[in-house]
Design a protein around this motif. Structure first.
Motif, PDB file in Angstrom:
ATOM      1  N   TRP A  53       1.084  12.790   3.786  1.00 38.38           N
ATOM      2  CA  TRP A  53       0.001  12.248   3.161  1.00 38.38           C
ATOM      3  C   TRP A  53      -1.186  12.887   3.342  1.00 38.38           C
ATOM      4  O   TRP A  53      -0.947  13.986   3.799  1.00 38.38           O
ATOM      5  CB  TRP A  53      -0.013  10.747   3.652  1.00 38.38           C
ATOM      6  CG  TRP A  53      -0.574  10.494   5.046  1.00 38.38           C
ATOM      7  CD1 TRP A  53      -0.155  11.410   6.193  1.00 38.38           C
ATOM      8  CD2 TRP A  53      -1.388   9.803   5.689  1.00 38.38           C
ATOM      9  NE1 TRP A  53      -0.602  11.093   7.262  1.00 38.38           N
ATOM     10  CE2 TRP A  53      -1.464  10.039   7.090  1.00 38.38           C
ATOM     11  CE3 TRP A  53      -2.324   8.876   5.037  1.00 38.38           C
ATOM     12  CZ2 TRP A  53      -2.507   9.450   7.830  1.00 38.38           C
ATOM     13  CZ3 TRP A  53      -3.376   8.543   5.888  1.00 38.38           C
ATOM     14  CH2 TRP A  53      -3.300   8.396   7.461  1.00 38.38           C
ATOM     15  N   ARG A  54      -2.259  12.324   2.876  1.00 35.87           N
ATOM     16  CA  ARG A  54      -3.452  12.994   2.808  1.00 35.87           C
ATOM     17  C   ARG A  54      -3.406  14.621   2.153  1.00 35.87           C
ATOM     18  O   ARG A  54      -3.683  15.383   2.699  1.00 35.87           O
ATOM     19  CB  ARG A  54      -4.165  13.234   4.192  1.00 35.87           C
ATOM     20  CG  ARG A  54      -4.619  11.752   4.612  1.00 35.87           C
ATOM     21  CD  ARG A  54      -5.362  12.001   6.222  1.00 35.87           C
ATOM     22  NE  ARG A  54      -5.589  10.775   6.546  1.00 35.87           N
ATOM     23  CZ  ARG A  54      -5.893  10.397   7.883  1.00 35.87           C
ATOM     24  NH1 ARG A  54      -5.940  11.368   8.734  1.00 35.87           N
ATOM     25  NH2 ARG A  54      -6.403   9.223   8.141  1.00 35.87           N
ATOM     26  N   TYR A  63       7.118   8.870   2.006  1.00 37.52           N
ATOM     27  CA  TYR A  63       7.439   7.903   2.923  1.00 37.52           C
ATOM     28  C   TYR A  63       8.917   7.717   3.220  1.00 37.52           C
ATOM     29  O   TYR A  63       9.352   7.110   2.173  1.00 37.52           O
ATOM     30  CB  TYR A  63       6.528   6.580   2.821  1.00 37.52           C
ATOM     31  CG  TYR A  63       6.279   5.854   3.876  1.00 37.52           C
ATOM     32  CD1 TYR A  63       4.911   6.225   4.635  1.00 37.52           C
ATOM     33  CD2 TYR A  63       6.882   4.910   4.659  1.00 37.52           C
ATOM     34  CE1 TYR A  63       4.501   5.511   5.454  1.00 37.52           C
ATOM     35  CE2 TYR A  63       6.336   4.343   5.803  1.00 37.52           C
ATOM     36  CZ  TYR A  63       5.321   4.694   6.332  1.00 37.52           C
ATOM     37  OH  TYR A  63       4.775   3.989   7.583  1.00 37.52           O
ATOM     38  N   CYS A  94       6.175  10.382   7.331  1.00 35.11           N
ATOM     39  CA  CYS A  94       5.586  10.665   6.078  1.00 35.11           C
ATOM     40  C   CYS A  94       4.846  11.923   5.450  1.00 35.11           C
ATOM     41  O   CYS A  94       4.435  12.410   6.500  1.00 35.11           O
ATOM     42  CB  CYS A  94       4.349   9.519   5.767  1.00 35.11           C
ATOM     43  SG  CYS A  94       3.104   9.453   6.753  1.00 35.11           S
ATOM     44  N   LYS A 106       0.394  10.007  -3.883  1.00 35.57           N
ATOM     45  CA  LYS A 106      -0.534  10.191  -3.014  1.00 35.57           C
ATOM     46  C   LYS A 106       0.122  10.229  -1.738  1.00 35.57           C
ATOM     47  O   LYS A 106      -0.362  10.693  -0.760  1.00 35.57           O
ATOM     48  CB  LYS A 106      -1.586   8.977  -2.724  1.00 35.57           C
ATOM     49  CG  LYS A 106      -2.537   8.747  -4.022  1.00 35.57           C
ATOM     50  CD  LYS A 106      -3.282   7.813  -3.786  1.00 35.57           C
ATOM     51  CE  LYS A 106      -4.225   7.308  -4.826  1.00 35.57           C
ATOM     52  NZ  LYS A 106      -5.184   6.118  -4.751  1.00 35.57           N
ATOM     53  N   SER A 107       1.518   9.849  -1.685  1.00 33.95           N
ATOM     54  CA  SER A 107       2.329  10.021  -0.265  1.00 33.95           C
ATOM     55  C   SER A 107       3.710  10.127  -0.629  1.00 33.95           C
ATOM     56  O   SER A 107       4.230   9.613  -1.786  1.00 33.95           O
ATOM     57  CB  SER A 107       1.945   9.009   0.883  1.00 33.95           C
ATOM     58  OG  SER A 107       2.323   7.726   0.347  1.00 33.95           O
ATOM     59  N   THR A 161       0.785  -1.434  -0.108  1.00 36.86           N
ATOM     60  CA  THR A 161      -0.049   0.033   0.067  1.00 36.86           C
ATOM     61  C   THR A 161       0.766   1.255  -0.019  1.00 36.86           C
ATOM     62  O   THR A 161       0.566   2.217  -0.920  1.00 36.86           O
ATOM     63  CB  THR A 161      -1.096   0.062   1.408  1.00 36.86           C
ATOM     64  OG1 THR A 161      -1.683  -1.166   0.922  1.00 36.86           O
ATOM     65  CG2 THR A 161      -1.649   1.210   1.260  1.00 36.86           C
ATOM     66  N   ILE A 162       1.908   1.292   0.855  1.00 36.21           N
ATOM     67  CA  ILE A 162       2.865   2.290   0.861  1.00 36.21           C
ATOM     68  C   ILE A 162       3.334   2.679  -0.505  1.00 36.21           C
ATOM     69  O   ILE A 162       3.534   3.817  -1.147  1.00 36.21           O
ATOM     70  CB  ILE A 162       3.859   2.125   1.905  1.00 36.21           C
ATOM     71  CG1 ILE A 162       3.153   2.111   3.380  1.00 36.21           C
ATOM     72  CG2 ILE A 162       4.936   3.247   1.838  1.00 36.21           C
ATOM     73  CD1 ILE A 162       2.660   3.756   3.677  1.00 36.21           C
ATOM     74  N   ASN A 163       3.947   1.820  -1.075  1.00 34.79           N
ATOM     75  CA  ASN A 163       4.707   1.752  -2.404  1.00 34.79           C
ATOM     76  C   ASN A 163       3.688   2.239  -3.367  1.00 34.79           C
ATOM     77  O   ASN A 163       3.966   2.978  -4.287  1.00 34.79           O
ATOM     78  CB  ASN A 163       5.520   0.477  -2.784  1.00 34.79           C
ATOM     79  CG  ASN A 163       6.611   0.409  -1.787  1.00 34.79           C
ATOM     80  OD1 ASN A 163       7.185   1.199  -1.488  1.00 34.79           O
ATOM     81  ND2 ASN A 163       6.907  -1.030  -1.667  1.00 34.79           N
ATOM     82  N   GLN A 164       2.453   1.511  -3.350  1.00 40.29           N
ATOM     83  CA  GLN A 164       1.647   2.072  -4.311  1.00 40.29           C
ATOM     84  C   GLN A 164       1.150   3.460  -4.196  1.00 40.29           C
ATOM     85  O   GLN A 164       0.995   4.389  -5.376  1.00 40.29           O
ATOM     86  CB  GLN A 164       0.168   1.271  -4.388  1.00 40.29           C
ATOM     87  CG  GLN A 164      -0.939   1.480  -5.187  1.00 40.29           C
ATOM     88  CD  GLN A 164      -2.107   0.533  -4.946  1.00 40.29           C
ATOM     89  OE1 GLN A 164      -2.007  -0.404  -4.504  1.00 40.29           O
ATOM     90  NE2 GLN A 164      -3.249   1.116  -5.861  1.00 40.29           N
ATOM     91  N   ASN A 165       1.002   3.932  -3.055  1.00 45.75           N
ATOM     92  CA  ASN A 165       0.525   5.497  -2.792  1.00 45.75           C
ATOM     93  C   ASN A 165       1.990   6.225  -3.202  1.00 45.75           C
ATOM     94  O   ASN A 165       1.597   7.561  -3.758  1.00 45.75           O
ATOM     95  CB  ASN A 165       0.176   5.580  -1.277  1.00 45.75           C
ATOM     96  CG  ASN A 165      -1.070   5.072  -0.909  1.00 45.75           C
ATOM     97  OD1 ASN A 165      -1.985   4.725  -1.879  1.00 45.75           O
ATOM     98  ND2 ASN A 165      -1.290   4.891   0.284  1.00 45.75           N
ATOM     99  N   GLU A 211       1.712   6.453  -6.881  1.00 48.57           N
ATOM    100  CA  GLU A 211       0.570   7.134  -7.529  1.00 48.57           C
ATOM    101  C   GLU A 211       0.638   8.529  -7.128  1.00 48.57           C
ATOM    102  O   GLU A 211      -0.359   9.527  -7.382  1.00 48.57           O
ATOM    103  CB  GLU A 211      -0.732   6.567  -6.943  1.00 48.57           C
ATOM    104  CG  GLU A 211      -0.923   5.125  -7.678  1.00 48.57           C
ATOM    105  CD  GLU A 211      -2.259   4.542  -6.844  1.00 48.57           C
ATOM    106  OE1 GLU A 211      -2.946   5.065  -6.361  1.00 48.57           O
ATOM    107  OE2 GLU A 211      -2.544   3.314  -7.355  1.00 48.57           O
TER     108      GLU A 211
END
Length: 165
Positions: A69-70, A51, A67, A48-49, A39-43, A46
């Motif tokens: 994020w949001r 990290y 991180c 989205k974050s 999930t972290i790597n996908q975000n 994309e």
């Protein structure tokens, strides 16, 4: 994050002291940690974050994470989140990591605001962000989470508190 990070991430994310003020289930199984890493790597992929691992250079060992994020829809603000193994807390390491992430947020990403959402009883975290220039925004409330407080640092306040690199 890579699969080799499983062990220390499992230890960090299942530590009762680390999780004391975070509303999340313990992540202890290999499948849970692998899912978290994916999930972290996908975000990250994309956009989205961002990290990072916090590494204690004297031991070259990961001891925490931090991180951004949001992100807001218009990409002018984001939330910072961090966690540090209890053995390495109160050594100034979180403040050092936060300083670098804030410099990245404001100088590279050109954010206008960074938020930190903190449990009202987490005095150490409140002290960290206040020392870093954040101020509590009493008008910002997290839905269904009355125990959470929102602290903010805007780009103008950041420039007054930090020397740009």
């Amino acid at each position: 994050m890579v699969t080799d990070d499983q062990h220390w991430l499992a230890e960090l994310r299942s530590n009762p002291s680390v999780n004391r003020y975070i509303n999340r289930p313990d992540s202890t199984t290999a499948d849970q940690i692998n899912g978290f890493i994916q999930t972290i790597n996908q975000n990250i992929n994309e956009g989205k974050s961002y990290y990072w691992k916090i590494v204690f250079t004297a031991q070259q060992a990961p001891i925490g994470t931090i991180c951004l994020w949001r992100f807001s829809e218009n990409r002018t603000s984001a939330e910072v989140g961090y966690e540090l193994h209890p053995s390495f807390q109160r050594m100034g390491l979180a403040a050092e990591a936060l300083s670098f992430v804030l410099q990245f947020a404001f100088n590279s990403l050109h954010l206008k605001c960074v938020e930190a959402v903190i449990h009202h009883q987490n005095e150490a975290s409140k002290k960290l962000v206040i020392k870093s220039g954040f101020q509590r925004n009493p008008d910002r409330v997290i839905d269904d989470e009355p125990d959470l407080l929102v602290y903010e640092l805007n780009d103008l306040s950041f420039k007054k508190c930090y020397i740009s690199i």
